[in-house]
Motif scaffolding. Structure first.
Motif, PDB file in Angstrom:
ATOM      1  N   LEU A  88       1.092  -1.429   0.011  1.00 16.64           N
ATOM      2  CA  LEU A  88       0.105   0.439  -0.383  1.00 16.64           C
ATOM      3  C   LEU A  88       0.682   1.409  -0.044  1.00 16.64           C
ATOM      4  O   LEU A  88       1.924   1.387   0.693  1.00 16.64           O
ATOM      5  CB  LEU A  88      -0.616   0.312   1.104  1.00 16.64           C
ATOM      6  N   CYS A 109      -1.275  -4.390   5.094  1.00 14.52           N
ATOM      7  CA  CYS A 109      -2.309  -5.775   4.615  1.00 14.52           C
ATOM      8  C   CYS A 109      -1.584  -6.247   4.865  1.00 14.52           C
ATOM      9  O   CYS A 109      -3.265  -7.404   5.036  1.00 14.52           O
ATOM     10  CB  CYS A 109      -3.214  -5.280   3.768  1.00 14.52           C
ATOM     11  N   HIS A 111      -0.051  -8.900   2.648  1.00 15.42           N
ATOM     12  CA  HIS A 111       0.200  -9.154   1.458  1.00 15.42           C
ATOM     13  C   HIS A 111       1.218 -10.212   2.215  1.00 15.42           C
ATOM     14  O   HIS A 111       1.207 -10.969   1.104  1.00 15.42           O
ATOM     15  CB  HIS A 111      -0.152  -8.798   0.118  1.00 15.42           C
ATOM     16  N   GLU A 144      -4.574  -6.249  -5.962  1.00 15.64           N
ATOM     17  CA  GLU A 144      -5.331  -6.565  -4.452  1.00 15.64           C
ATOM     18  C   GLU A 144      -6.062  -5.094  -4.022  1.00 15.64           C
ATOM     19  O   GLU A 144      -7.259  -5.188  -4.229  1.00 15.64           O
ATOM     20  CB  GLU A 144      -5.392  -7.673  -3.108  1.00 15.64           C
ATOM     21  N   GLU A 145      -5.080  -4.234  -3.973  1.00 20.71           N
ATOM     22  CA  GLU A 145      -5.757  -3.269  -3.100  1.00 20.71           C
ATOM     23  C   GLU A 145      -6.587  -2.144  -4.614  1.00 20.71           C
ATOM     24  O   GLU A 145      -5.641  -1.237  -5.012  1.00 20.71           O
ATOM     25  CB  GLU A 145      -4.831  -2.479  -2.674  1.00 20.71           C
ATOM     26  N   HIS A 370      -3.442  -2.320   6.552  1.00 18.08           N
ATOM     27  CA  HIS A 370      -3.862  -0.216   6.699  1.00 18.08           C
ATOM     28  C   HIS A 370      -3.409   0.628   7.241  1.00 18.08           C
ATOM     29  O   HIS A 370      -2.957   1.968   7.505  1.00 18.08           O
ATOM     30  CB  HIS A 370      -5.150  -0.065   5.520  1.00 18.08           C
TER      31      HIS A 370
END
Ligand SMILES: [Zn+2]
Ligand SMILES: [Zn+2]
Length: 397
Positions: A88, A109, A111, A144-145, A370
């Motif tokens: 992110l 997150c 990942h 994905e984000e 996040h």
């Protein structure tokens, strides 16, 4: 497996995750991550495809139990396991040794853990290849984000050749303690829509509002009125969130601007509430703005559908989760309105997206996803590996 072997396995999971954590890459820019994944998969004997959905990597492996090819007996199954890879745009605030070395990017997150888990499962399945049949397809997914990398991989054929029969994925979850797994049937995560409302009035002098038509006042009323979509217009047993997150208008304190812009997001779990949301939001914004002499132009977009777990596949995951963490630590009613693009896989094939608890307040791992201080209890990774390995083998059996 011996204690030493599992210690070595855990050490590798941690090393991989921390390496990725220190080198986070944003959506569709997961080049270093993808190269690392491809290299590991090749060394384990997987057939590897890169550039699937731009930066995605797919590893394919077939089991060899029973020796020679038995095609014709019955079509053997193919199972897809998915791990998302992107970070992110957040500046990490933690001081851990493995903190991000890339300014403005962070694995906030989890990942990084998903990739480590995916590679851990890859290693186990390669080692046990002679004891199972069928095909495993490991999808290391970009973006994905908010980037819908799952859709990009599907467009690039990840579900074909061989055709995938079922898909499974997991997310480490800091709202659940380590040692718990949530496998909830039906809709578990929200459909993500986004909207922009441009309200146009007539600019003028702040001291002479009667000669202007004030879009700021209209925008304020629209923001308030939109909450009635939830509180007055939706069945209290249904799920809907409307959040206005951006307001832009004006450049000076003494000028009534010509227009104002609102942006925000609508979250729902599908069904009628989801279907009717664009029309209801547009009608309300237009009529409220119209009542104040303005016009409202609404741009409403569907980003990600609701994540809907298949009942039978979820029962399978829940049963195996019980073997991993004990049946009393398996949750079946956990849901949230956050979005998850694994939904695109579940729209096409049956499967289940599980949550693996990764919070440990005692160790200080309980910051929300996040957050610039996000971190996980790494013990959760072994649980993730155990779960996905069992799910793949049980499905193929
Ligand atoms: Zn996230
Ligand atoms: Zn995530």
């Amino acid at each position: 497996m011996s204690a030493t072997a599992s210690q070595a396995e855990f050490a590798e999971l941690v090393a991989t995750r921390r390496d990725l954590h220190a080198h986070p890459e944003l959506a569709f820019a997961e080049h270093r991550t993808a190269a690392l994944v491809a290299e590991r998969l090749r060394s384990l004997g997987y057939e590897v495809r890169t550039g699937v959905g731009r930066t995605g990597v797919v590893g394919v492996l077939s089991g060899t139990a029973g020796g020679a090819d038995r095609t014709g007996e019955r079509r053997e199954r193919t199972v897809l396991l998915r791990a998302d890879m992107d970070a992110l745009p957040i500046q990490e605030a933690s001081e851990v040794a493995y903190r991000s070395t890339f300014p403005g990017a962070m694995h906030a997150c989890g990942h990084d853990a998903h990739v480590a888990i995916g590679l851990g499962v890859a290693r186990r399945l390669a080692a046990s290849r002679g004891r199972w049949r069928g095909t495993v397809k490991l999808a290391f997914q970009p973006a994905e984000e908010g980037g819908n990398g799952a859709e990009a991989m599907i467009q690039d054929g990840v579900l074909e050749a061989p055709a995938v029969d079922a898909a499974f994925g997991l997310h480490v979850m800091n709202t659940l303690p380590t040692g718990t797994i949530a496998a909830t049937p039906g809709a578990i995560m929200g459909a993500v829509d986004d909207f922009t409302i441009r309200i146009t009035g007539k600019g003028g002098h702040a001291a002479m509002p009667h000669l202007a038509v004030d879009p700021v006042l209209a925008a304020a009323h629209v923001v308030t009125a939109l909450q009635s979509l939830v509180s007055r217009g939706t069945d209290p047993f249904d799920h809907l969130v409307v959040s206005v997150t951006q307001i832009r208008a004006g450049d000076a304190f003494n000028v009534i601007p010509e227009s104002a812009e609102l942006r925000g997001t609508v979250r729902s779990m599908g069904g009628r509430t989801h279907d009717e949301a664009p029309e209801r939001l547009t009608a309300l914004a237009s009529s409220v703005a119209g009542g104040l002499g303005c016009t409202a132009a609404v741009d409403y977009r569907r980003l990600t559908p609701a994540t809907i777990n298949d009942e039978a596949m979820t029962a399978l995951v829940a049963r195996l989760a019980g073997e991993v963490v004990g049946a009393t630590h398996v949750l079946s009613g956990s849901r949230m309105l956050g979005g998850e693009d694994f939904a695109f896989f579940l729209q096409r094939i049956p499967g289940c997206f599980a949550w693996v608890g990764s919070a440990n307040a005692v160790k200080g791992y309980d910051a929300p996803h996040h957050s610039p201080r996000f971190d996980i209890d790494e013990e959760a990774m072994l649980i993730g590996v155990e779960l996905l390995e069992r799910v793949a083998l049980e499905y193929l059996r």
